[in-house]
Design an enzyme around this catalytic site. Structure first.
Site, PDB file in Angstrom:
ATOM      1  N   ARG A 185      48.140  45.781  13.003  1.00 46.61           N
ATOM      2  CA  ARG A 185      47.403  46.971  13.457  1.00 46.61           C
ATOM      3  C   ARG A 185      45.955  46.655  13.846  1.00 46.61           C
ATOM      4  NH1 ARG A 185      50.461  49.537   9.152  1.00 46.61           N
ATOM      5  NH2 ARG A 185      52.134  50.770  10.100  1.00 46.61           N
TER       6      ARG A 185
ATOM      7  N   LYS B 146      39.024  45.843  27.514  1.00 49.28           N
ATOM      8  CA  LYS B 146      40.309  46.115  28.144  1.00 49.28           C
ATOM      9  C   LYS B 146      41.229  44.912  27.955  1.00 49.28           C
ATOM     10  CE  LYS B 146      39.292  49.421  31.838  1.00 49.28           C
ATOM     11  NZ  LYS B 146      39.386  49.659  33.296  1.00 49.28           N
TER      12      LYS B 146
ATOM     13  N   GLU C 213      33.002  39.735  41.926  1.00 49.01           N
ATOM     14  CA  GLU C 213      32.681  40.692  40.864  1.00 49.01           C
ATOM     15  C   GLU C 213      31.178  40.773  40.627  1.00 49.01           C
ATOM     16  OE1 GLU C 213      34.639  42.769  39.347  1.00 49.01           O
ATOM     17  OE2 GLU C 213      36.666  42.025  39.720  1.00 49.01           O
TER      18      GLU C 213
ATOM     19  N   LYS D 148      27.401  45.793  33.169  1.00 47.74           N
ATOM     20  CA  LYS D 148      28.677  46.240  32.603  1.00 47.74           C
ATOM     21  C   LYS D 148      28.483  46.784  31.197  1.00 47.74           C
ATOM     22  CE  LYS D 148      33.513  45.359  32.066  1.00 47.74           C
ATOM     23  NZ  LYS D 148      34.690  44.520  32.365  1.00 47.74           N
TER      24      LYS D 148
ATOM     25  N   GLU E 299      36.879  54.910  29.393  1.00 42.24           N
ATOM     26  CA  GLU E 299      37.091  55.400  30.753  1.00 42.24           C
ATOM     27  C   GLU E 299      37.490  56.883  30.747  1.00 42.24           C
ATOM     28  OE1 GLU E 299      38.272  52.388  34.210  1.00 42.24           O
ATOM     29  OE2 GLU E 299      40.019  53.249  33.247  1.00 42.24           O
TER      30      GLU E 299
ATOM     31  N   ARG F  40      32.738  54.760  33.654  1.00 43.72           N
ATOM     32  CA  ARG F  40      33.284  53.416  33.673  1.00 43.72           C
ATOM     33  C   ARG F  40      34.158  53.172  34.902  1.00 43.72           C
ATOM     34  NH1 ARG F  40      35.622  49.872  28.595  1.00 43.72           N
ATOM     35  NH2 ARG F  40      36.179  48.043  29.823  1.00 43.72           N
TER      36      ARG F  40
ATOM     37  N   ASN G 107      35.583  49.976  38.973  1.00 39.96           N
ATOM     38  CA  ASN G 107      36.778  49.730  39.782  1.00 39.96           C
ATOM     39  C   ASN G 107      36.480  49.698  41.276  1.00 39.96           C
ATOM     40  OD1 ASN G 107      38.661  49.610  37.608  1.00 39.96           O
ATOM     41  ND2 ASN G 107      38.540  51.841  37.423  1.00 39.96           N
TER      42      ASN G 107
ATOM     43  N   HIS H 287      38.758  47.940  43.751  1.00 36.94           N
ATOM     44  CA  HIS H 287      40.014  47.595  43.093  1.00 36.94           C
ATOM     45  C   HIS H 287      41.219  48.373  43.623  1.00 36.94           C
ATOM     46  CE1 HIS H 287      37.302  45.524  40.430  1.00 36.94           C
ATOM     47  NE2 HIS H 287      38.295  45.081  39.688  1.00 36.94           N
TER      48      HIS H 287
ATOM     49  N   HIS I 249      43.966  46.064  44.758  1.00 39.88           N
ATOM     50  CA  HIS I 249      45.251  45.955  44.060  1.00 39.88           C
ATOM     51  C   HIS I 249      46.416  46.184  45.012  1.00 39.88           C
ATOM     52  CE1 HIS I 249      43.595  46.733  39.723  1.00 39.88           C
ATOM     53  NE2 HIS I 249      43.449  45.490  40.117  1.00 39.88           N
TER      54      HIS I 249
ATOM     55  N   HIS J  72      42.748  37.649  42.640  1.00 41.49           N
ATOM     56  CA  HIS J  72      42.255  38.979  42.274  1.00 41.49           C
ATOM     57  C   HIS J  72      40.850  39.231  42.817  1.00 41.49           C
ATOM     58  CE1 HIS J  72      41.354  42.583  40.038  1.00 41.49           C
ATOM     59  NE2 HIS J  72      40.319  41.995  39.495  1.00 41.49           N
TER      60      HIS J  72
END
Length: 382
Positions: free
Chosen positions: A130, A152, A194, A236, A246, A251, A255, A258, A262, A276
């Site tokens: 956990r 993330k 980035e 960031k 988010e 936040r 993106n 992205h 993507h 990427h």
């Protein structure tokens, strides 16, 4: 030695940036492995590391030598390089391995590598008993300025990329810019995309600095490189502190590029055809041009964005990909985006360089038409 706090209350942690840090790893990381008793201690356990084959080959010796000076040993779980490691199968093997190592909830696991290793290790640690701790040691520029900070974590499934995951903050992030000396030029460029993103979304002054100094960053000149990494992480960290999970929309600014990127990655099969960071770079150009279409951004600033990306050796035109699809096919990929809600997909657009915003009223049919136009211009240019 820049020390950048990520302020999250009880989950706060520091990002340390220091050239040569890996050679001094045992000292820099002592607070995070001291539960693993040294060889002359009671019930000694080896310090667990997760790495891919490349980082294991490159950095194993320096880390083991440093730990040896403090009478500690390392144990390694090594994965294949690439997105294929972020799978249910590898996750199961990793968690079984961590349990066999006797990892406890108060321990830390060390993730040495790029974003794939960090995502996989972080997610494994989020579910192990956990939740146990982990420390990010990112060795690519993309991971140093983006994926290692913010919590993330995820794996991929047949339905898409990063769709199974959790927010799980690291105990620390340890960055050695010297690890980038081993990075292939293409990977360095993908990470630089980035860095440019932080200037575009919220720091026009930094974007201007990159226009004049980007070649120094890509060439890994120490002063310029450290400044670019530190500035990106500070940006960031501010955003993550405001919107850790988010929820508020703040936040979401991270993106930028992205959604388009993507879709392009999906169309190219998430392959080496488009890394990427390269997808994000081209996605930022498309986001800027779509912002012009909607009347938010000047055409001059859209082309300034494209020039900064092209000047870094990154793709700034769809023609670089040789796609044969239409805009509707790319939009179909977007419909699988995890940010889709109520049939609406938020888009990150620009009012100006350094001023990004979330648009929640974008008509996907209009996006498809815009992409058809971009693809037609590709054909005409060819």
């Amino acid at each position: 030695m820049p020390l950048i706090p990520v302020e999250l209350g009880g989950r706060s942690y520091n990002v340390t940036i220091e050239a040569g840090l890996l050679h001094d790893f045992a000292v820099q990381a002592r607070d995070f492995y001291e539960n693993y008793h040294p060889r002359n201690g009671i019930n000694p356990r080896k310090v667990p590391f997760v790495a891919d084959e490349s980082t294991h080959r490159l950095f194993r010796e320096v880390i083991e030598q440093s730990l040896d000076s403090e009478h500690y040993d390392a144990e390694w779980f090594v994965v294949d390089p690439g997105e294929g490691a972020k799978s249910w199968e590898v996750l199961e093997k990793l968690t079984d391995w961590l349990l066999a190592q006797g990892v406890e909830r108060g321990d830390n696991v060390f993730a040495l590598g790029g974003g794939v290793v960090g995502d996989l290790t972080g997610f494994a640690c989020s579910v192990l008993k956990r939740g146990c701790g982990f420390v990010q040691i990112p060795t690519t520029l993309l991971a140093q300025v983006d994926s290692s900070v913010g919590g993330k974590t995820a794996i991929n499934t047949g339905a898409g990329k990063n769709l199974i995951g959790a927010f799980h903050q690291p105990a620390a992030v340890l960055i050695d810019p010297k690890t980038l000396d081993t990075l292939p030029p293409r990977e360095m460029g993908a990470g630089y995309a980035e860095v440019l993103k932080y200037g575009l979304l919220g720091d026009a002054e930094f974007f201007g600095w990159l226009e004049g100094n980007g070649t120094r960053v890509i060439a890994r000149e120490p002063e310029a490189l450290t400044h670019a990494i530190a500035t990106s992480i500070k940006a960031k960290a501010r955003i993550v502190a405001e919107d850790e999970r988010e929820l508020s929309g703040r936040r979401a600014l991270l993106n930028l590029g992205h959604t388009f990127g993507h879709a392009l990655e999906a169309e190219t099969g998430f392959s080496q055809k488009l890394l990427h960071g390269e997808g994000v770079a081209l996605g930022m150009v498309l986001a800027a041009r779509y912002s012009v279409r909607r009347g938010h951004l000047s055409e001059e600033n859209a082309e300034r964005t494209a020039r900064a990306i092209a000047g870094a050796g990154l793709p700034s035109e769809i023609s670089a990909l040789g796609l044969t699809c239409d805009g509707a096919k790319l939009v179909d990929h977007m419909r699988h985006d995890k940010k889709m809600a109520g049939g609406t997909l938020p888009f990150l657009l620009l009012n100006a360089i350094g001023d990004a915003f979330v648009a929640r009223d974008v008509d996907l049919a209009d996006v498809a038409d815009f992409l058809d136009q971009q693809l037609r211009e590709t054909v005409n240019a060819a």
